[in-house]
Write a protein that holds these residues in place. Structure first.
Motif, PDB file in Angstrom:
ATOM      1  N   GLY B 132       0.795  -1.222   0.000  1.00 47.91           N
ATOM      2  CA  GLY B 132       0.000   0.000   0.000  1.00 47.91           C
ATOM      3  C   GLY B 132       0.825   1.269   0.000  1.00 47.91           C
ATOM      4  N   LYS B 133       2.115   1.155  -0.301  1.00 38.55           N
ATOM      5  CA  LYS B 133       2.990   2.336  -0.201  1.00 38.55           C
ATOM      6  C   LYS B 133       2.768   3.271  -1.384  1.00 38.55           C
ATOM      7  N   GLU B 134       2.736   4.572  -1.084  1.00 35.52           N
ATOM      8  CA  GLU B 134       2.695   5.560  -2.163  1.00 35.52           C
ATOM      9  C   GLU B 134       4.104   6.061  -2.430  1.00 35.52           C
ATOM     10  N   PHE B 135       4.451   6.171  -3.689  1.00 36.00           N
ATOM     11  CA  PHE B 135       5.824   6.586  -4.004  1.00 36.00           C
ATOM     12  C   PHE B 135       5.850   7.490  -5.230  1.00 36.00           C
ATOM     13  N   ASN B 136       6.975   8.218  -5.345  1.00 38.01           N
ATOM     14  CA  ASN B 136       7.230   9.037  -6.535  1.00 38.01           C
ATOM     15  C   ASN B 136       8.170   8.287  -7.452  1.00 38.01           C
ATOM     16  N   LEU B 137       7.974   8.493  -8.738  1.00 39.84           N
ATOM     17  CA  LEU B 137       8.985   8.029  -9.689  1.00 39.84           C
ATOM     18  C   LEU B 137       9.681   9.263 -10.229  1.00 39.84           C
ATOM     19  N   THR B 138      10.976   9.310 -10.019  1.00 31.51           N
ATOM     20  CA  THR B 138      11.730  10.498 -10.416  1.00 31.51           C
ATOM     21  C   THR B 138      12.717  10.133 -11.507  1.00 31.51           C
ATOM     22  N   LEU B 139      12.692  10.912 -12.586  1.00 31.79           N
ATOM     23  CA  LEU B 139      13.706  10.738 -13.629  1.00 31.79           C
ATOM     24  C   LEU B 139      14.843  11.713 -13.326  1.00 31.79           C
ATOM     25  N   HIS B 140      15.999  11.171 -12.960  1.00 34.99           N
ATOM     26  CA  HIS B 140      17.183  12.002 -12.733  1.00 34.99           C
ATOM     27  C   HIS B 140      18.039  11.958 -13.986  1.00 34.99           C
ATOM     28  N   TRP B 141      18.784  13.048 -14.232  1.00 30.74           N
ATOM     29  CA  TRP B 141      19.772  12.970 -15.307  1.00 30.74           C
ATOM     30  C   TRP B 141      21.022  13.728 -14.909  1.00 30.74           C
ATOM     31  N   HIS B 142      22.139  13.212 -15.385  1.00 25.42           N
ATOM     32  CA  HIS B 142      23.431  13.873 -15.205  1.00 25.42           C
ATOM     33  C   HIS B 142      23.949  14.217 -16.596  1.00 25.42           C
ATOM     34  N   VAL B 143      24.185  15.507 -16.843  1.00 24.12           N
ATOM     35  CA  VAL B 143      24.741  15.920 -18.125  1.00 24.12           C
ATOM     36  C   VAL B 143      26.246  15.995 -17.966  1.00 24.12           C
ATOM     37  N   MET B 144      26.970  15.143 -18.684  1.00 22.68           N
ATOM     38  CA  MET B 144      28.427  15.118 -18.566  1.00 22.68           C
ATOM     39  C   MET B 144      29.021  15.872 -19.735  1.00 22.68           C
ATOM     40  N   PRO B 145      29.672  17.001 -19.469  1.00 25.72           N
ATOM     41  CA  PRO B 145      30.196  17.807 -20.581  1.00 25.72           C
ATOM     42  C   PRO B 145      31.537  17.286 -21.067  1.00 25.72           C
ATOM     43  N   LYS B 146      31.951  17.790 -22.217  1.00 23.93           N
ATOM     44  CA  LYS B 146      33.282  17.452 -22.693  1.00 23.93           C
ATOM     45  C   LYS B 146      34.325  18.181 -21.861  1.00 23.93           C
ATOM     46  N   THR B 147      34.070  19.461 -21.537  1.00 25.15           N
ATOM     47  CA  THR B 147      34.914  20.135 -20.548  1.00 25.15           C
ATOM     48  C   THR B 147      33.984  20.856 -19.583  1.00 25.15           C
ATOM     49  N   GLY B 148      34.336  20.813 -18.305  1.00 21.52           N
ATOM     50  CA  GLY B 148      33.558  21.602 -17.369  1.00 21.52           C
ATOM     51  C   GLY B 148      32.867  20.768 -16.314  1.00 21.52           C
ATOM     52  N   LYS B 149      31.908  21.396 -15.664  1.00 17.66           N
ATOM     53  CA  LYS B 149      31.272  20.788 -14.500  1.00 17.66           C
ATOM     54  C   LYS B 149      30.056  19.967 -14.907  1.00 17.66           C
ATOM     55  N   MET B 150      29.848  18.848 -14.227  1.00 17.17           N
ATOM     56  CA  MET B 150      28.684  18.027 -14.487  1.00 17.17           C
ATOM     57  C   MET B 150      27.443  18.660 -13.867  1.00 17.17           C
ATOM     58  N   LEU B 151      26.337  18.509 -14.574  1.00 13.53           N
ATOM     59  CA  LEU B 151      25.103  19.127 -14.114  1.00 13.53           C
ATOM     60  C   LEU B 151      24.085  18.035 -13.854  1.00 13.53           C
ATOM     61  N   ALA B 152      23.397  18.104 -12.716  1.00 14.90           N
ATOM     62  CA  ALA B 152      22.421  17.068 -12.393  1.00 14.90           C
ATOM     63  C   ALA B 152      21.092  17.719 -12.077  1.00 14.90           C
ATOM     64  N   ASP B 153      20.031  17.127 -12.561  1.00 18.58           N
ATOM     65  CA  ASP B 153      18.691  17.676 -12.332  1.00 18.58           C
ATOM     66  C   ASP B 153      17.686  16.526 -12.400  1.00 18.58           C
ATOM     67  N   LYS B 154      16.396  16.848 -12.162  1.00 15.87           N
ATOM     68  CA  LYS B 154      15.432  15.748 -12.161  1.00 15.87           C
ATOM     69  C   LYS B 154      14.022  16.257 -12.422  1.00 15.87           C
ATOM     70  N   ILE B 155      13.159  15.312 -12.747  1.00 10.21           N
ATOM     71  CA  ILE B 155      11.719  15.593 -12.821  1.00 10.21           C
ATOM     72  C   ILE B 155      11.044  14.615 -11.864  1.00 10.21           C
ATOM     73  N   VAL B 156      10.256  15.149 -10.945  1.00 15.40           N
ATOM     74  CA  VAL B 156       9.583  14.287  -9.964  1.00 15.40           C
ATOM     75  C   VAL B 156       8.153  14.035 -10.426  1.00 15.40           C
ATOM     76  N   MET B 157       7.762  12.788 -10.479  1.00 14.45           N
ATOM     77  CA  MET B 157       6.401  12.427 -10.854  1.00 14.45           C
ATOM     78  C   MET B 157       5.747  11.692  -9.693  1.00 14.45           C
ATOM     79  N   PRO B 158       4.872  12.368  -8.970  1.00 13.53           N
ATOM     80  CA  PRO B 158       4.286  11.728  -7.795  1.00 13.53           C
ATOM     81  C   PRO B 158       3.036  10.922  -8.145  1.00 13.53           C
ATOM     82  N   GLY B 159       2.537  10.235  -7.156  1.00 15.82           N
ATOM     83  CA  GLY B 159       1.202   9.658  -7.307  1.00 15.82           C
ATOM     84  C   GLY B 159       1.133   8.203  -7.670  1.00 15.82           C
ATOM     85  N   TYR B 160       2.207   7.449  -7.494  1.00 14.83           N
ATOM     86  CA  TYR B 160       2.143   6.015  -7.773  1.00 14.83           C
ATOM     87  C   TYR B 160       1.950   5.264  -6.469  1.00 14.83           C
ATOM     88  N   SER B 161       1.332   4.104  -6.552  1.00 17.51           N
ATOM     89  CA  SER B 161       1.186   3.346  -5.304  1.00 17.51           C
ATOM     90  C   SER B 161       1.211   1.846  -5.573  1.00 17.51           C
TER      91      SER B 161
END
Lengths: 89, 167
Positions: B132-161
């Motif tokens: 009976g647990k309710e959970f979110n499914l989150t798509l995370h992504w890490h953008v790895m550049p050729k030079t520079g700092k890695m960037l991480a972000d996500k989209i949270v999709m709530p409402g699954y159970s």
């Protein structure tokens, strides 16, 4: 290489590398190709190497004028003077 | 600049320094890109919800994941690593994140996709809290550049159970 040539070579090297760097970034950004940027810059480095590192003759247009040996013998040789030492009291 | 070695050394040092500047400029240019990724996840089926012999709950799902991550790619992007995590709360941990599926996206063409798959990695709880647990499914992504700092972000999709009983 003479003094004038050395000065020219230093300036040429810096200018060539900076220009090839700037051109590389601009063209790479415009074409959205990182690879293009690197290739242009590498080409610029090779060009700068070929132009400035070997001892080309045109860097030796103002050679130092050393005194001719036959002329030097006509004048007295400089004497080494013994240094006077001042002792501390 | 009086000898070959001197000039070669000066050129090498200067060219590497200029290269560092070029890479910094390339990395900085990423700030000017507009990024609007989108994603949607549906649970097609909950295959099993069971209790393992050790007492931990395990669930097996079939997911339908569709995402458009094309806008994350710039000229300075080497690859994008994306993964789907299930996030929920339990008495033992305030936040549980369980990675269910991941992918390495090497270029822009592969960044828009839709895939139906069962979870790549096992969804196992630390305990038996999943009924009976309710959970979110989150798509995370890490953008790895050729030079520079890695960037991480996500989209949270709530409402699954999850179902209330083992099956």
């Amino acid at each position: 290489m003479d003094w004038q040539g050395q000065k020219v070579v230093e300036q040429l090297m810096q200018i060539l590398l900076v220009i090839s760097g700037v051109v590389a970034v601009v063209v790479g950004y415009a074409t959205e190709s990182f690879r293009t940027m690197m290739l242009i810059y590498a080409g610029g480095v090779v060009l700068a190497t070929l132009v400035t590192v070997p001892n080309w003759p045109f860097y030796n247009r103002h050679p130092l004028e050393w005194l001719d040996p036959s002329e030097a013998e006509k004048h007295a040789k400089p004497q080494v003077v013994a240094k006077k030492r001042f002792s501390k009291k | 600049m009086h000898s070959f070695g001197y000039r070669a050394n000066a050129l090498l040092t200067f060219s590497v320094t200029a290269l560092a500047f070029i890479c910094a400029i390339a990395s900085f240019s990423d700030k000017f890109s507009n990024q609007n990724p989108s994603a949607e996840i549906q649970i097609l089926n909950i295959n099993r919800l069971k209790k393992q012999s050790y007492g931990n709950d395990e669930v097996s799902l079939t997911l339908d994941i569709s995402a458009d991550l094309q806008s994350l790619f710039t000229w300075n992007t080497k690859q994008v690593f994306a993964f789907v995590a299930a996030e929920y709360e339990s008495p033992m941990n305030s936040l549980n994140q369980v990675s269910l599926w991941d992918v390495i996206i090497p270029d822009k063409e592969h960044a828009k996709f839709r895939i139906q798959t069962s979870n790549k990695y096992r969804f196992i709880d630390q305990g038996h809290n999943l009924r009976g647990k309710e959970f979110n499914l989150t798509l995370h992504w890490h953008v790895m550049p050729k030079t520079g700092k890695m960037l991480a972000d996500k989209i949270v999709m709530p409402g699954y159970s999850l179902p209330d009983a083992y099956k």
